[in-house]
Design a protein around this motif. Sequence first.
Motif, PDB file in Angstrom:
ATOM      1  N   ASP A  66       1.010  -1.149  -0.082  1.00 30.69           N
ATOM      2  CA  ASP A  66      -0.192   0.153   0.156  1.00 30.69           C
ATOM      3  C   ASP A  66       0.716   1.360   0.135  1.00 30.69           C
ATOM      4  O   ASP A  66       0.834   2.171  -0.752  1.00 30.69           O
ATOM      5  N   VAL A  67       2.018   1.218   0.722  1.00 32.15           N
ATOM      6  CA  VAL A  67       2.884   2.300   0.633  1.00 32.15           C
ATOM      7  C   VAL A  67       3.383   2.130  -0.240  1.00 32.15           C
ATOM      8  O   VAL A  67       3.332   3.503  -0.604  1.00 32.15           O
ATOM      9  N   TYR A  68       4.070   1.957  -1.694  1.00 26.81           N
ATOM     10  CA  TYR A  68       4.474   1.881  -2.626  1.00 26.81           C
ATOM     11  C   TYR A  68       3.898   2.356  -3.348  1.00 26.81           C
ATOM     12  O   TYR A  68       3.896   2.660  -3.643  1.00 26.81           O
TER      13      TYR A  68
ATOM     14  N   ILE B   9       4.404   5.933  -5.432  1.00 28.92           N
ATOM     15  CA  ILE B   9       4.487   6.861  -6.723  1.00 28.92           C
ATOM     16  C   ILE B   9       2.997   7.353  -7.241  1.00 28.92           C
ATOM     17  O   ILE B   9       3.529   8.175  -7.905  1.00 28.92           O
ATOM     18  N   LEU B  10       1.881   7.225  -6.575  1.00 28.12           N
ATOM     19  CA  LEU B  10       0.738   8.254  -6.584  1.00 28.12           C
ATOM     20  C   LEU B  10       1.540   9.755  -6.571  1.00 28.12           C
ATOM     21  O   LEU B  10       1.275  11.017  -7.313  1.00 28.12           O
ATOM     22  N   LEU B  11       2.209   9.542  -4.880  1.00 27.94           N
ATOM     23  CA  LEU B  11       2.406  10.870  -4.770  1.00 27.94           C
ATOM     24  C   LEU B  11       3.700  11.359  -5.831  1.00 27.94           C
ATOM     25  O   LEU B  11       3.509  13.005  -6.541  1.00 27.94           O
ATOM     26  N   LEU B  12       4.764  10.804  -5.964  1.00 26.67           N
ATOM     27  CA  LEU B  12       5.342  11.490  -7.693  1.00 26.67           C
ATOM     28  C   LEU B  12       4.899  11.609  -8.802  1.00 26.67           C
ATOM     29  O   LEU B  12       5.125  12.169  -9.759  1.00 26.67           O
ATOM     30  N   GLU B  13       3.680  10.311  -8.942  1.00 24.76           N
ATOM     31  CA  GLU B  13       3.270  10.885 -10.524  1.00 24.76           C
ATOM     32  C   GLU B  13       2.091  12.378 -10.845  1.00 24.76           C
ATOM     33  O   GLU B  13       2.200  12.844 -11.226  1.00 24.76           O
ATOM     34  N   MET B  14       1.774  12.772  -9.099  1.00 19.07           N
ATOM     35  CA  MET B  14       0.835  13.604  -9.023  1.00 19.07           C
ATOM     36  C   MET B  14       1.399  15.050  -9.069  1.00 19.07           C
ATOM     37  O   MET B  14       1.162  16.018  -9.662  1.00 19.07           O
ATOM     38  N   PHE B  15       2.914  15.020  -8.759  1.00 14.83           N
ATOM     39  CA  PHE B  15       3.200  16.231  -8.144  1.00 14.83           C
ATOM     40  C   PHE B  15       4.629  16.732  -9.380  1.00 14.83           C
ATOM     41  O   PHE B  15       4.868  17.635  -9.769  1.00 14.83           O
TER      42      PHE B  15
ATOM     43  N   SER C 169       7.778   4.612  -2.080  1.00 18.06           N
ATOM     44  CA  SER C 169       8.510   3.365  -2.938  1.00 18.06           C
ATOM     45  C   SER C 169       9.814   3.184  -3.088  1.00 18.06           C
ATOM     46  O   SER C 169      10.062   2.871  -3.792  1.00 18.06           O
ATOM     47  N   GLN C 170      10.699   2.672  -2.042  1.00 16.72           N
ATOM     48  CA  GLN C 170      11.590   2.310  -1.903  1.00 16.72           C
ATOM     49  C   GLN C 170      11.644   0.518  -2.411  1.00 16.72           C
ATOM     50  O   GLN C 170      11.028   0.154  -2.136  1.00 16.72           O
ATOM     51  N   GLU C 171      13.106  -0.070  -3.379  1.00 19.95           N
ATOM     52  CA  GLU C 171      13.065  -1.276  -3.622  1.00 19.95           C
ATOM     53  C   GLU C 171      12.339  -2.265  -2.569  1.00 19.95           C
ATOM     54  O   GLU C 171      11.692  -3.264  -2.745  1.00 19.95           O
ATOM     55  N   THR C 172      12.865  -2.285  -2.201  1.00 21.73           N
ATOM     56  CA  THR C 172      13.361  -3.151  -0.777  1.00 21.73           C
ATOM     57  C   THR C 172      11.838  -2.386   0.013  1.00 21.73           C
ATOM     58  O   THR C 172      12.567  -1.399   1.294  1.00 21.73           O
ATOM     59  N   PRO C 173      10.780  -3.121   0.558  1.00 23.97           N
ATOM     60  CA  PRO C 173       9.810  -3.348   1.134  1.00 23.97           C
ATOM     61  C   PRO C 173      10.176  -2.322   2.320  1.00 23.97           C
ATOM     62  O   PRO C 173       9.816  -1.365   3.366  1.00 23.97           O
ATOM     63  N   THR C 174      11.084  -3.211   3.901  1.00 26.62           N
ATOM     64  CA  THR C 174      11.316  -2.698   4.987  1.00 26.62           C
ATOM     65  C   THR C 174      12.208  -1.361   4.899  1.00 26.62           C
ATOM     66  O   THR C 174      11.962  -0.972   6.220  1.00 26.62           O
TER      67      THR C 174
END
Length: 413
Positions: free
Chosen positions: A293-295, A299-305, A377-382
């Motif tokens: 969900d966080v990822y 990505i939505l943040l990066l897309e919108m701004f 949106s870091q590649e590694t979930p943790t």
Amino acid sequence: MLNPLYITMQSRKAHLCLPEPERSEQKQPAFGRNMVGAGLPVLVSLLLALAASTGSAHIPHAGTAASNSSDHSALLSFKALIRDDPLQALGSWGNRSTPMCQWHGVACGRRGRRRGRVVALDLGDLNLLGAVSASVANLTFLRRLRLAGNRLNGAVPSALGHLRYLKRLNLSDNSLDGAIPPSLSRCRQLDSISLGYNRLKGKIPRELAALPNLGLLELGRNELQGEIPHELGSLHNLVVLDLGHNKLGGTIPAEISNLVNLEYVDISNNKLTGEIPPGIEYGLGNQVSIHGDVYSYGILLLEMFSGKRPTESRFGESFGLHKYVQMALPERAAEVIDRDLLAETEDGKESSSNSNSNMDLRIACITSVLRTGISCSQETPTDRIQIGGALKELLAIRDRFDKEMCAEGEPAN
């Protein structure tokens, strides 16, 4: 249109018969909900603040303005209905040694007909006990009214409909009851209405469909009844529609499918029946990890701004939107920010120094948003920031932007 479109429900079935929950008397914490959808209203309010600081910041000629004595009287009338002020936030109000425009939570305009007039009243999260005075409607040039997170009771004053310049109304997280006044439809510049987490009753006024700029309609966690007005389908600028946790019945209006800018819908925990209208996609977070969900939110943040889509041809498996933005920060931030969010203001009276200051503020705030998107949106979930931390960062960015814009006499919302 940005994707994905989130519609929160309790069932994946097309046929809805959502149970009515028992209302909890304990208020939910602002960051206690581990789902992406909870952050979209915050994201949208930040976008609305940025958009309002550009071409929409100029207020049309309004004729001869009354002296600020009327604003002074209106504020004192508001204070008179506050029965408990545990933080003494209103202690400076009425003090002759403190100018009205320096009272806690009050921001005044500095130019033109707004000079010395109240343009924003922000008294959120102060634990104030009392009622909302109808005298607030005498603040002729008010553009933002935020009284969220208090202990206010009584009705939402219908007189608020006289605030012709009001852009953002936030009375959420109180104990307000009675009906939502249809007169709010006369505030034609409204782009955000937040009345969630109250005890409001009655029907959703169909008159709200007359608000052409409305981007956020948050009425969740009340006791609203009746059907969802099909007229809401004409709110083509609507991005967030939160009607969850009420007592709404009937079917979901097919007209909701016409809202092409809609990003987030919550109609859960009502008494809705019937079929989901065709054309509305929906997703649930029940079977998706919190890290996932966080990822998606990042990505939505990066897309919108940034104004860029992750699916654009320039991006591939080894060079995506995340890396594109990350490599540009901080020195080349202006190159990756959506140009529409950096548009010059149309107020010709604004000095070049103020314009440059406004631009620097917008770039700094959007850069902070992009950093949050990168953290999500870091590649590694943790390695990803938790959604609660992301929301806190966005709220801090929005509040900083609002505060700086109000200091210039141009409230961002």
